[in-house]
Design an enzyme around this catalytic site. Structure first.
Site, PDB file in Angstrom:
ATOM      1  N   GLN A  69       0.841  -1.200   0.000  1.00  0.00           N
ATOM      2  CA  GLN A  69       0.000   0.000   0.000  1.00  0.00           C
ATOM      3  C   GLN A  69       0.874   1.248   0.000  1.00  0.00           C
ATOM      4  O   GLN A  69       0.369   2.358  -0.082  1.00  0.00           O
ATOM      5  CB  GLN A  69      -0.883   0.006   1.256  1.00  0.00           C
ATOM      6  CG  GLN A  69      -1.846  -1.175   1.314  1.00  0.00           C
ATOM      7  CD  GLN A  69      -2.437  -1.324   2.706  1.00  0.00           C
ATOM      8  OE1 GLN A  69      -3.337  -0.594   3.088  1.00  0.00           O
ATOM      9  NE2 GLN A  69      -1.926  -2.267   3.477  1.00  0.00           N
ATOM     10  N   HIS A 128      -1.573   1.367  -4.320  1.00  0.00           N
ATOM     11  CA  HIS A 128      -2.002   2.759  -4.157  1.00  0.00           C
ATOM     12  C   HIS A 128      -1.187   3.729  -5.007  1.00  0.00           C
ATOM     13  O   HIS A 128      -1.193   4.935  -4.762  1.00  0.00           O
ATOM     14  CB  HIS A 128      -1.960   3.166  -2.678  1.00  0.00           C
ATOM     15  CG  HIS A 128      -2.998   2.472  -1.843  1.00  0.00           C
ATOM     16  ND1 HIS A 128      -2.950   2.409  -0.468  1.00  0.00           N
ATOM     17  CD2 HIS A 128      -4.122   1.790  -2.199  1.00  0.00           C
ATOM     18  CE1 HIS A 128      -3.998   1.732  -0.009  1.00  0.00           C
ATOM     19  NE2 HIS A 128      -4.709   1.331  -1.045  1.00  0.00           N
ATOM     20  N   CYS A 175      -2.460  17.871 -23.035  1.00  0.00           N
ATOM     21  CA  CYS A 175      -3.786  18.527 -23.053  1.00  0.00           C
ATOM     22  C   CYS A 175      -3.846  19.786 -22.184  1.00  0.00           C
ATOM     23  O   CYS A 175      -4.899  20.401 -22.058  1.00  0.00           O
ATOM     24  CB  CYS A 175      -4.869  17.536 -22.632  1.00  0.00           C
ATOM     25  SG  CYS A 175      -4.923  17.237 -20.848  1.00  0.00           S
ATOM     26  N   GLY A 181       2.895  -4.493   8.931  1.00  0.00           N
ATOM     27  CA  GLY A 181       2.853  -3.030   9.013  1.00  0.00           C
ATOM     28  C   GLY A 181       1.608  -2.385   8.440  1.00  0.00           C
ATOM     29  O   GLY A 181       1.664  -1.250   7.977  1.00  0.00           O
ATOM     30  N   THR A 182       0.490  -3.100   8.440  1.00  0.00           N
ATOM     31  CA  THR A 182      -0.749  -2.496   7.955  1.00  0.00           C
ATOM     32  C   THR A 182      -1.853  -2.662   8.989  1.00  0.00           C
ATOM     33  O   THR A 182      -1.951  -3.705   9.635  1.00  0.00           O
ATOM     34  CB  THR A 182      -1.206  -3.079   6.596  1.00  0.00           C
ATOM     35  OG1 THR A 182      -2.502  -2.538   6.267  1.00  0.00           O
ATOM     36  CG2 THR A 182      -1.288  -4.589   6.601  1.00  0.00           C
ATOM     37  N   ASN A 206       2.679  -7.138  13.370  1.00  0.00           N
ATOM     38  CA  ASN A 206       2.174  -5.814  13.737  1.00  0.00           C
ATOM     39  C   ASN A 206       2.218  -5.689  15.256  1.00  0.00           C
ATOM     40  O   ASN A 206       1.762  -6.590  15.948  1.00  0.00           O
ATOM     41  CB  ASN A 206       0.731  -5.634  13.243  1.00  0.00           C
ATOM     42  CG  ASN A 206       0.355  -4.166  13.113  1.00  0.00           C
ATOM     43  OD1 ASN A 206       0.554  -3.385  14.034  1.00  0.00           O
ATOM     44  ND2 ASN A 206      -0.177  -3.793  11.964  1.00  0.00           N
ATOM     45  N   ALA A 208       8.056  -4.463  12.067  1.00  0.00           N
ATOM     46  CA  ALA A 208       8.510  -5.290  10.932  1.00  0.00           C
ATOM     47  C   ALA A 208      10.028  -5.378  10.819  1.00  0.00           C
ATOM     48  O   ALA A 208      10.575  -6.437  10.519  1.00  0.00           O
ATOM     49  CB  ALA A 208       7.919  -4.733   9.635  1.00  0.00           C
TER      50      ALA A 208
END
Length: 244
Positions: free
Chosen positions: A86, A106, A144, A183-184, A209, A227
């Site tokens: 992520q 992400h 554009c 780590g999430t 975690n 981690a």
């Protein structure tokens, strides 16, 4: 050994990159979850770009930590390996993980893309340094003329379809022996879903975690350490087990 590895902001935090959650993530007293939105960009693109330039610089100054190194080691040892992160930084890549073994779900903070058409470019870091101290400088699309934006997925936006497809292909091809989630906070449903698909297929689910998350109850093994401390030990354990 076929491995799925899921990482979140906690892995980068140990390299000094603040997470969005908690006061450390605040920037000029602004909540990052309010800045990382299409609405914030529409309202004040200059402010959003200032924040992202500072974040890019902070990431450039950071170094991969022991967790990133351990993940690379496991990837080299496994028969098949996919990391789904992520994190929008480049620390996994700088630690030596091959692009084809990684999905940045992400997006990538060093990509700049058009807010209207599909034009995008990798940010040339040296080139950007020239403009780093020009806060007025909001890049425009050469194709554009619309405003360019960072190549990340903001809150409320869809995940990139091509990257989702890569994950689906990996999970659909055959069962995984192991999923490690590190780590999430596992607040996004899709993170839980991917992890559970591995464990329902008979694979081991390890959560790394310091705190409890919605995924903890499903883990076959819980490692309540950061981690960078836990993963080097864990990976060495796995390698010695599989070499027996």
């Amino acid at each position: 050994m076929r491995v799925l590895f899921l990482t979140g902001a906690g892995v980068s935090a140990e390299s000094g990159i603040p997470t969005f959650r908690g006061k450390d993530g605040y920037w000029r007293n602004l909540d990052p979850t309010k800045l990382a939105t299409p609405e914030a960009f529409e309202k004040n693109p200059k402010l959003v770009w200032e924040w992202y330039r500072e974040r890019r610089q902070r990431i450039r100054d950071a170094r991969p930590n022991a967790a990133h190194g351990a993940i690379v080691k496991l990837a080299q040892h496994a028969n098949e390996f996919l990391l789904v992160t992520q994190n929008v930084d480049d620390l996994h890549a700088r630690a030596g993980l091959a692009r084809e073994k990684m999905v940045q779900i992400h997006g990538d903070i060093f990509v700049t893309r058009c807010s209207r058409c599909d034009f995008e470019q990798e940010q040339e870091q040296e080139h950007e340094h020239e403009h780093e101290h020009e806060p007025e400088n909001i890049p425009k699309c050469p194709r554009c003329d619309a405003l360019m934006r960072p190549g990340v997925v903001w809150f409320g936006e869809q995940l990139p379809w091509t990257e989702l497809e890569r994950i689906e292909n990996y999970l659909g091809r055959e069962v995984c022996d192991l999923v490690i989630v590190a780590g999430t906070t596992a607040t996004f449903g899709y993170i839980i879903d991917w992890a559970l698909r591995v464990s329902r297929g008979g694979g081991e689910l390890i959560e790394v975690n310091p705190e409890e998350t919605p995924l903890s109850q499903f883990a076959t093994r819980l490692v309540r350490e950061p981690a960078a401390i836990a993963l080097p030990k864990l990976v060495d354990q796995f390698i010695s087990q599989t070499q027996r």
